[in-house]
Scaffold this motif. Structure first.
Motif, short mmCIF file in Angstrom:
data_model
loop_
_atom_site.label_atom_id
_atom_site.label_comp_id
_atom_site.label_asym_id
_atom_site.label_seq_id
_atom_site.Cartn_x
_atom_site.Cartn_y
_atom_site.Cartn_z
N ALA A 156 0.81 -1.12 0.01
CA ALA A 156 0.00 0.07 -0.20
C ALA A 156 0.83 1.22 -0.13
O ALA A 156 0.69 2.18 -0.61
CB ALA A 156 -0.88 -0.01 1.14
N GLN A 157 1.88 1.09 0.82
CA GLN A 157 2.80 2.34 0.83
C GLN A 157 4.06 1.76 1.26
O GLN A 157 4.55 0.73 1.72
CB GLN A 157 2.33 3.41 2.27
N ARG A 158 5.08 2.64 1.01
CA ARG A 158 6.62 2.40 1.16
C ARG A 158 7.35 3.75 1.76
O ARG A 158 6.96 4.81 1.25
CB ARG A 158 7.19 2.25 0.03
N GLU A 159 8.09 3.55 3.05
CA GLU A 159 8.57 4.55 3.70
C GLU A 159 10.01 3.96 4.07
O GLU A 159 10.22 3.38 4.90
CB GLU A 159 8.01 4.91 4.93
N GLY A 160 11.11 4.19 3.37
CA GLY A 160 12.39 3.82 3.38
C GLY A 160 12.42 2.28 3.49
O GLY A 160 12.21 1.81 2.79
N ASP A 161 12.78 1.79 4.79
CA ASP A 161 12.98 0.43 5.08
C ASP A 161 11.74 -0.18 5.20
O ASP A 161 11.78 -1.49 5.39
CB ASP A 161 14.22 0.04 6.09
N TRP A 162 10.82 0.53 5.56
CA TRP A 162 9.37 -0.13 5.86
C TRP A 162 8.47 -0.22 4.77
O TRP A 162 8.37 0.55 3.90
CB TRP A 162 8.66 0.94 6.98
N VAL A 163 7.72 -1.17 4.94
CA VAL A 163 6.79 -1.66 3.96
C VAL A 163 5.46 -1.92 4.43
O VAL A 163 5.30 -2.69 5.47
CB VAL A 163 7.37 -2.98 3.00
N GLY A 164 4.51 -1.02 3.84
CA GLY A 164 3.17 -1.00 4.30
C GLY A 164 2.30 -1.78 3.44
O GLY A 164 2.22 -1.45 2.24
N VAL A 165 1.60 -3.04 4.31
CA VAL A 165 0.90 -3.85 2.89
C VAL A 165 -0.64 -3.68 3.39
O VAL A 165 -1.05 -3.58 4.55
CB VAL A 165 1.18 -5.54 2.98
N TRP A 166 -1.60 -4.12 2.57
CA TRP A 166 -2.87 -4.29 3.01
C TRP A 166 -3.16 -5.58 3.74
O TRP A 166 -2.89 -6.65 3.23
CB TRP A 166 -3.84 -4.17 1.60
N TYR A 167 -4.02 -5.45 4.75
CA TYR A 167 -3.98 -6.42 5.91
C TYR A 167 -5.42 -6.44 6.61
O TYR A 167 -5.41 -5.57 7.24
CB TYR A 167 -2.84 -6.57 6.61
N LEU A 168 -6.21 -7.42 6.34
CA LEU A 168 -7.39 -7.33 7.05
C LEU A 168 -8.27 -6.14 6.97
O LEU A 168 -8.71 -5.71 7.97
CB LEU A 168 -7.24 -7.74 8.59
N GLY A 169 -8.15 -5.47 5.83
CA GLY A 169 -8.81 -4.08 5.56
C GLY A 169 -7.95 -2.86 6.15
O GLY A 169 -8.56 -1.85 5.93
N ALA A 170 -6.76 -3.00 6.69
CA ALA A 170 -6.20 -1.91 7.02
C ALA A 170 -4.64 -1.96 6.50
O ALA A 170 -4.36 -2.94 5.60
CB ALA A 170 -6.07 -1.84 8.44
N ILE A 171 -3.74 -1.14 6.85
CA ILE A 171 -2.38 -1.33 6.59
C ILE A 171 -1.54 -1.54 7.66
O ILE A 171 -1.66 -1.12 8.75
CB ILE A 171 -1.83 0.16 5.97
N GLY A 172 -0.78 -2.63 7.23
CA GLY A 172 0.25 -3.06 8.45
C GLY A 172 1.61 -2.91 8.18
O GLY A 172 1.96 -3.11 6.81
N TRP A 173 2.62 -2.54 8.81
CA TRP A 173 3.85 -2.29 8.40
C TRP A 173 4.95 -3.22 9.04
O TRP A 173 4.95 -3.72 10.06
CB TRP A 173 4.23 -0.79 8.95
N PHE A 174 5.79 -3.60 8.07
CA PHE A 174 7.13 -4.42 8.52
C PHE A 174 8.43 -3.75 7.82
O PHE A 174 8.29 -3.12 6.79
CB PHE A 174 6.93 -5.86 8.11
N LYS A 175 9.43 -4.19 8.53
CA LYS A 175 10.66 -3.55 8.05
C LYS A 175 11.53 -4.61 7.24
O LYS A 175 11.41 -5.63 7.38
CB LYS A 175 11.61 -3.17 9.29
N SER A 176 11.78 -3.73 5.99
CA SER A 176 12.32 -5.01 4.90
C SER A 176 13.58 -4.29 4.13
O SER A 176 13.28 -3.75 2.94
CB SER A 176 11.13 -5.56 4.04
#
Length: 639
Positions: free
Chosen positions: A503-523
């Motif tokens: 859904a979004q990308r901020e630096g090392d962080w990736v935001g993905v669509w998850y259960l109807g919202a955005i969840g972030w993990f570092k990659s």
């Protein structure tokens, strides 16, 4: 959160003299030299092979088959094995599972650590805890088995002449099991291997093509093993599966029966999934339960110590194992001896290897794709109603190594980006199991961190910040509280092989669509936990502000003939919002309901498949699989 932590503790190694070569068959060599901390694990294999007269390729392949060269930090496996050579130290008078309740057998072969101590002169404590000492003990055992068969010993002997010794090393209860282990070892030898162990040691085994003398297995002082017939078991021949039928029987009154349903799949419904379970108990207790007509059932049980397989229900019939009737209708269930919270202690290399063989066989036979959308954990099975979501299972848990499992099936989880992960991309989670030691709590005591070991997931957070709370799962926590690190709480976990849309990308962080919202993990690019790949996504049709998701794909009401009640298709508490996208994982699932409610398979209107026309798609939506109506979404290519 502990990310990608590597165990870098130095090896307290035992240096072995490498000048002793060509050991004769006249007797064992002298004891190993005192410890020398300069020896690495990689060089220890060559030194031990030379000292005890074992071809290095044989020693490396046996160790890889037992442990993939890992030492498990001095902890034992469920069958009492220690170190990269899996030397065992079990009281043979009473062997119990980790609950301390179930007696599972006795065998002198479970005390190989003490035999290795006698052969090497090394202290049993060193053989348990010291990697290089352990390798020395394994080499000594192999040489001992070779001598006992009257075969020549020497590092320059042909690896083809070590089949019987390798089979002996398996600790199997019969020749069929021993030969299966030896076949695995020689297959590994032919492929070669290279990996970094859990202690950070790089070990390389070049491929060696060998035609072993399999007739040596007949020399083993073991029973032949259970006889199998093609009419009974559905397994690859190399596994030597046993048929232990689950009962299809009436009990009590009022038409009660168990513990599965007769069918004629795929005519009464395709087989789309293989569901991976763990038993949460010892194998004997598990076998007792599957023979109880008042209990549930599954198709196969696998033993931890050696990967032995029992089949209970034919693939054509419907076992009661998933907690979701639609998934039961379309799946095969495999129970693996173990406890999800204890992980690697029970999930042995033999278990992984034999399970992978079985799954690959079943997948080919039933045309099931070898991917994480179809080879699924019990923890991926969705609830059927909003009220059942919270009670769904979480096995095989965070310590099941999906990456290694799919490698063994020859279908590795995607791990290479052909383009950068950006908004609109599909990413596949691949966190590198061994080095991915996420914080997990409550394995033994509530709130207390579990012993660090490899995990198969990364956490999702509510913001691109290590301090941000974990994402919410309203199905698991209706009060709206945040997910936790509790071992059984998978509300914020995205596991290896699962797919999501960025859904979004901020630096090392990736935001993905998850259960109807955005969840972030570092990659971070230097050590990514997810990789972009092409594919298709589903999006709400134009004008729709919200699309419901479902836990089953049942037919529309008009599809049901007279006499078969309509099975309501109820949306779950999740939904897809406008502007969101989720990966399409299967566009060819059946919209159907298998009606089976009576013991008599000839009852009119029973044991029949109701087929619908209202098409559904299977999608990646959260930590479980879900379904959407085709009429609600459009399929689009990912960016």
């Amino acid at each position: 959160m502990l990310r990608r932590s590597k165990i870098l503790a130095a090896l307290a190694a035992v240096a072995l003299p490498i000048t002793v070569t060509g050991v004769s068959s006249g007797g064992p060599p002298a004891a190993a030299a005192p410890p020398d901390s300069s020896t690495t694990a990689a060089s220890a294999y060559g030194a031990a092979a030379a000292h005890y007269g074992v071809p290095e390729s044989v020693l490396l392949a046996v160790s890889y088959a037992e442990s993939r060269w890992d030492d498990h930090q001095g902890a034992s496996s469920s069958s009492g094995g220690y170190g990269p050579m899996h030397l065992t130290a079990v009281d043979p008078s009473t062997v119990v599972d980790l609950s301390g309740k179930q007696k599972i057998g006795k065998s002198e072969s479970l005390r190989t650590l003490y035999k290795a101590s006698q052969l090497t002169g090394l202290d049993p404590v060193s053989l348990r805890t010291d990697t290089v000492a352990n390798i020395s003990g394994g080499a000594a055992l192999l040489a001992s088995y070779q001598r006992s068969l009257g075969l020549p010993v020497g590092a320059d002997t042909s690896a083809a002449q070590w089949y019987g010794a390798v089979a002996s090393y398996s600790e199997a209860a019969d020749r069929a099991g021993a030969a299966a282990f030896a076949d695995d070892v020689y297959s590994i030898m032919a492929r070669g291997a290279a990996r970094t162990t859990n202690t950070g040691q790089q070990v390389v085994m070049p491929p060696v093509s060998v035609a072993p003398d399999k007739s040596q297995a007949s020399k083993l002082a073991l029973p032949a093993g259970a006889k199998r017939t093609n009419s009974d078991v559905e397994c690859p021949a190399s596994l030597g599966c046993e048929w232990l039928p689950a009962p299809y029987a009436e009990f009590g009154g009022a038409g009660d029966y168990g513990n599965h349903d007769l069918a004629n799949r795929p005519k009464t419904g395709k087989i789309d999934y293989i569901v991976i379970h763990d038993t949460e108990g010892g194998w004997q207790g598990t076998l007792n339960m599957v023979q109880d007509p008042t209990y549930v059932s599954w198709q196969y049980t696998m033993r931890s110590s050696d990967g032995h397989v029992w089949q209970h229900v034919k693939a054509k019939d419907v076992a009661w194992h998933a907690g979701n009737w639609y998934v039961n209708m379309h799946s095969i269930g495999i129970e693996h001896e173990g406890f999800a919270a204890q992980g690697a202690t029970w999930y042995t290399e033999s278990l992984y290897r034999n399970s992978a063989k079985l799954v690959k066989y079943l997948a080919a036979k039933n045309h099931i794709p070898l991917d994480r959308a179809h080879i699924i954990g019990h923890d991926q099975v969705p609830g059927t109603l909003p009220t059942t979501v919270r009670g769904m299972h979480w096995d095989p848990g965070p310590y099941w190594d999906w990456e290694h499992y799919f490698d063994l099936m020859g279908a590795p989880i995607y791990g290479h980006s052909v383009f950068p992960a950006k908004a609109g991309s599909i990413v596949t989670i691949k966190p590198d199991f061994a080095g991915n030691q996420q914080v997990v709590t409550g394995c033994t005591t509530a709130g207390v961190p579990c012993t660090a070991q490899g995990t198969n997931f990364v956490y999702l957070r509510q913001a691109p910040d290590d301090a941000a709370p974990l994402v919410k799962d309203f199905g698991l926590r209706p009060d709206g509280s945040n997910s936790t690190t509790q071992v059984s709480d998978n509300g914020a976990r995205v596991a290896a092989g699962s797919q999501y849309v960025v859904a979004q990308r901020e630096g090392d962080w990736v935001g993905v669509w998850y259960l109807g919202a955005i969840g972030w993990f570092k990659s971070p690019k230097s050590a990514p936990d997810a990789f972009a790949k092409p594919g298709l996504v589903v999006k709400p049709k134009a004008g729709k502000t919200s699309v419901p998701v479902y836990g089953r794909a049942y037919p529309e009401e008009s599809a049901y003939p007279a006499g078969i009640p309509y099975q309501t298709v109820t949306p779950l508490q999740y939904s897809i919002g406008a502007g969101q996208a989720y990966p399409l994982s299967d566009a060819s699932i059946e919209t159907d309901y298998y009606r089976a409610v009576t013991f008599d398979a000839t009852t009119p209107g029973d044991h029949v498949q109701v087929l619908g026309k209202d098409k559904y798609y299977q999608i990646w939506f959260g930590h479980r699989m879900f379904y959407v109506r085709a009429a609600d979404v459009d399929i689009k290519p990912a960016f």
